[in-house]
Design a protein around this motif. Structure first.
Motif, PDB file in Angstrom:
ATOM      1  N   ASP A  34       0.758  -1.040  -0.185  1.00  0.00           N
ATOM      2  CA  ASP A  34      -0.096   0.062  -0.161  1.00  0.00           C
ATOM      3  C   ASP A  34       0.892   1.202  -0.220  1.00  0.00           C
ATOM      4  OD1 ASP A  34      -2.527  -1.352   0.141  1.00  0.00           O
ATOM      5  OD2 ASP A  34      -2.278  -1.748   1.972  1.00  0.00           O
ATOM      6  N   PHE A  35       1.997   1.110   0.788  1.00  0.00           N
ATOM      7  CA  PHE A  35       2.989   2.392   0.930  1.00  0.00           C
ATOM      8  C   PHE A  35       3.415   2.544  -0.494  1.00  0.00           C
ATOM      9  CE2 PHE A  35       2.717   1.624   5.727  1.00  0.00           C
ATOM     10  CZ  PHE A  35       2.061   2.657   5.985  1.00  0.00           C
ATOM     11  N   ILE A  36       3.983   1.309  -0.988  1.00  0.00           N
ATOM     12  CA  ILE A  36       4.659   1.337  -2.363  1.00  0.00           C
ATOM     13  C   ILE A  36       3.505   2.262  -3.302  1.00  0.00           C
ATOM     14  CG2 ILE A  36       5.525   0.289  -4.438  1.00  0.00           C
ATOM     15  CD1 ILE A  36       6.528  -1.796  -2.241  1.00  0.00           C
ATOM     16  N   GLN A  37       2.290   1.678  -3.192  1.00  0.00           N
ATOM     17  CA  GLN A  37       1.373   2.165  -4.495  1.00  0.00           C
ATOM     18  C   GLN A  37       1.248   3.685  -4.032  1.00  0.00           C
ATOM     19  OE1 GLN A  37       0.414   1.085  -7.034  1.00  0.00           O
ATOM     20  NE2 GLN A  37      -0.866   3.022  -7.525  1.00  0.00           N
ATOM     21  N   GLY A  42       1.508   9.278  -5.518  1.00  0.00           N
ATOM     22  CA  GLY A  42       1.913  10.643  -5.060  1.00  0.00           C
ATOM     23  C   GLY A  42       0.668  10.882  -3.866  1.00  0.00           C
ATOM     24  N   ILE A  43       1.183  11.396  -2.850  1.00  0.00           N
ATOM     25  CA  ILE A  43       0.195  11.864  -1.884  1.00  0.00           C
ATOM     26  C   ILE A  43      -0.264  13.255  -2.074  1.00  0.00           C
ATOM     27  CG2 ILE A  43       1.395  10.389  -0.107  1.00  0.00           C
ATOM     28  CD1 ILE A  43       2.270  12.869   1.275  1.00  0.00           C
ATOM     29  N   ILE A  44      -1.259  13.710  -1.688  1.00  0.00           N
ATOM     30  CA  ILE A  44      -1.566  15.120  -2.051  1.00  0.00           C
ATOM     31  C   ILE A  44      -0.868  15.718  -0.836  1.00  0.00           C
ATOM     32  CG2 ILE A  44      -3.880  14.568  -3.320  1.00  0.00           C
ATOM     33  CD1 ILE A  44      -5.205  15.413  -0.578  1.00  0.00           C
ATOM     34  N   LYS A  45      -0.808  17.311  -1.217  1.00  0.00           N
ATOM     35  CA  LYS A  45      -0.215  18.405  -0.415  1.00  0.00           C
ATOM     36  C   LYS A  45      -0.772  18.690   0.990  1.00  0.00           C
ATOM     37  CE  LYS A  45       0.832  23.155  -0.047  1.00  0.00           C
ATOM     38  NZ  LYS A  45       0.578  24.818  -0.454  1.00  0.00           N
ATOM     39  N   ARG A  46      -2.251  18.383   0.946  1.00  0.00           N
ATOM     40  CA  ARG A  46      -2.908  18.619   2.060  1.00  0.00           C
ATOM     41  C   ARG A  46      -2.565  17.450   3.189  1.00  0.00           C
ATOM     42  NH1 ARG A  46      -7.966  18.620   0.342  1.00  0.00           N
ATOM     43  NH2 ARG A  46      -8.005  20.621  -0.073  1.00  0.00           N
ATOM     44  N   ALA A  47      -2.430  16.370   2.749  1.00  0.00           N
ATOM     45  CA  ALA A  47      -1.824  15.136   3.582  1.00  0.00           C
ATOM     46  C   ALA A  47      -0.549  15.431   4.209  1.00  0.00           C
ATOM     47  CB  ALA A  47      -1.893  13.802   2.824  1.00  0.00           C
ATOM     48  N   ALA A  84       6.885  11.027  -6.603  1.00  0.00           N
ATOM     49  CA  ALA A  84       7.172   9.797  -5.886  1.00  0.00           C
ATOM     50  C   ALA A  84       8.182   9.826  -4.602  1.00  0.00           C
ATOM     51  CB  ALA A  84       7.297   8.766  -6.806  1.00  0.00           C
ATOM     52  N   ASP A  85       9.231  10.766  -5.043  1.00  0.00           N
ATOM     53  CA  ASP A  85      10.207  10.631  -4.212  1.00  0.00           C
ATOM     54  C   ASP A  85       9.727  11.398  -2.823  1.00  0.00           C
ATOM     55  OD1 ASP A  85      12.126   9.557  -5.652  1.00  0.00           O
ATOM     56  OD2 ASP A  85      13.014  11.358  -6.338  1.00  0.00           O
ATOM     57  N   THR A  86       9.074  12.625  -3.172  1.00  0.00           N
ATOM     58  CA  THR A  86       8.468  13.542  -1.920  1.00  0.00           C
ATOM     59  C   THR A  86       7.407  12.654  -1.115  1.00  0.00           C
ATOM     60  OG1 THR A  86       9.008  15.610  -3.192  1.00  0.00           O
ATOM     61  CG2 THR A  86       7.329  15.461  -1.376  1.00  0.00           C
ATOM     62  N   SER A  87       6.824  11.953  -1.803  1.00  0.00           N
ATOM     63  CA  SER A  87       5.679  11.031  -1.063  1.00  0.00           C
ATOM     64  C   SER A  87       6.398  10.238  -0.164  1.00  0.00           C
ATOM     65  CB  SER A  87       4.696  10.448  -2.311  1.00  0.00           C
ATOM     66  OG  SER A  87       4.100  11.560  -2.864  1.00  0.00           O
ATOM     67  N   ILE A  91       5.949   9.379   3.832  1.00  0.00           N
ATOM     68  CA  ILE A  91       5.391   8.158   4.354  1.00  0.00           C
ATOM     69  C   ILE A  91       6.576   7.614   5.433  1.00  0.00           C
ATOM     70  CG2 ILE A  91       5.100   5.878   3.876  1.00  0.00           C
ATOM     71  CD1 ILE A  91       3.687   6.792   1.163  1.00  0.00           C
ATOM     72  N   LEU A  92       7.847   7.726   4.963  1.00  0.00           N
ATOM     73  CA  LEU A  92       8.817   7.458   5.915  1.00  0.00           C
ATOM     74  C   LEU A  92       8.705   7.999   7.239  1.00  0.00           C
ATOM     75  CD1 LEU A  92      11.936   6.895   3.651  1.00  0.00           C
ATOM     76  CD2 LEU A  92      10.662   5.101   4.986  1.00  0.00           C
ATOM     77  N   LEU A  93       8.441   9.489   7.053  1.00  0.00           N
ATOM     78  CA  LEU A  93       8.417  10.566   8.271  1.00  0.00           C
ATOM     79  C   LEU A  93       7.308   9.980   9.184  1.00  0.00           C
ATOM     80  CD1 LEU A  93       9.605  13.060   9.824  1.00  0.00           C
ATOM     81  CD2 LEU A  93       7.771  14.308   8.263  1.00  0.00           C
ATOM     82  N   SER A  94       6.146   9.876   8.561  1.00  0.00           N
ATOM     83  CA  SER A  94       4.911   9.450   9.322  1.00  0.00           C
ATOM     84  C   SER A  94       5.067   8.143   9.939  1.00  0.00           C
ATOM     85  CB  SER A  94       3.794   9.110   8.186  1.00  0.00           C
ATOM     86  OG  SER A  94       2.659   8.543   8.874  1.00  0.00           O
TER      87      SER A  94
END
Length: 152
Positions: A34-37, A42-47, A84-87, A91-94
């Motif tokens: 799920d995290f790979i996907q 890409g996560i959204i900026k709001r998240a 993808a890199d930013t996302s 995720i790693l930070l979370s």
């Protein structure tokens, strides 16, 4: 709030859950795939901004961790998908803060620890190490030692 497919869930996707054993993120049934996907799509900026507020990160600190300039972050629309890199870094930070919350019992305790110069990190603050994946791993390793009562 827009109800674009998948975006509403993403707003809370990176929130830290302060319940031991609750999982690495708010996403139901989330695992590595799920995290790979999520990273790839890409996560959204709001998240990302929701996560930043929860962790008490300034925009400057957040930009350093996710390797994007402050100005670039400011320019993105709230529903814009990040690279993808930013996302992946978000995720790693979370995940790191979720793990820290589990080890320290409360998010606030972990946040304080992350901003304290520590001998284990050559008297640097753990938060200052988050600009590299090696820093993330070093902090994860230290959390494992703390969890098992092995202090450096």
């Amino acid at each position: 709030m827009k109800h674009i497919k998948g975006y509403r869930v993403q707003e809370n996707a990176l929130l830290i859950v302060e319940q031991p054993g609750a999982g690495a993120a708010y996403i139901a049934g989330s695992g590595y795939f799920d995290f790979i996907q999520l990273s790839r799509s890409g996560i959204i900026k709001r998240a990302l901004l929701n996560l930043s507020r929860q962790l008490s990160f300034s925009l400057t600190e957040l930009a350093q961790v996710v390797h994007v300039s402050e100005r670039t972050l400011q320019r993105y629309a709230d529903d814009a998908k990040l690279s993808a890199d930013t996302s992946e870094r978000a995720i790693l930070l979370s995940q790191l803060y979720q793990r820290g919350t589990e080890v320290f019992g409360q998010l606030e305790n972990f946040k304080e620890w992350m901003r304290t110069p520590l001998p284990a990190f050559n008297y640097q603050t753990p938060i200052s190490l988050l600009d590299t994946t090696f820093g993330f791993q070093l902090i994860q390793d230290e959390l494992g030692r703390i969890e098992h009562g092995i202090f450096a």
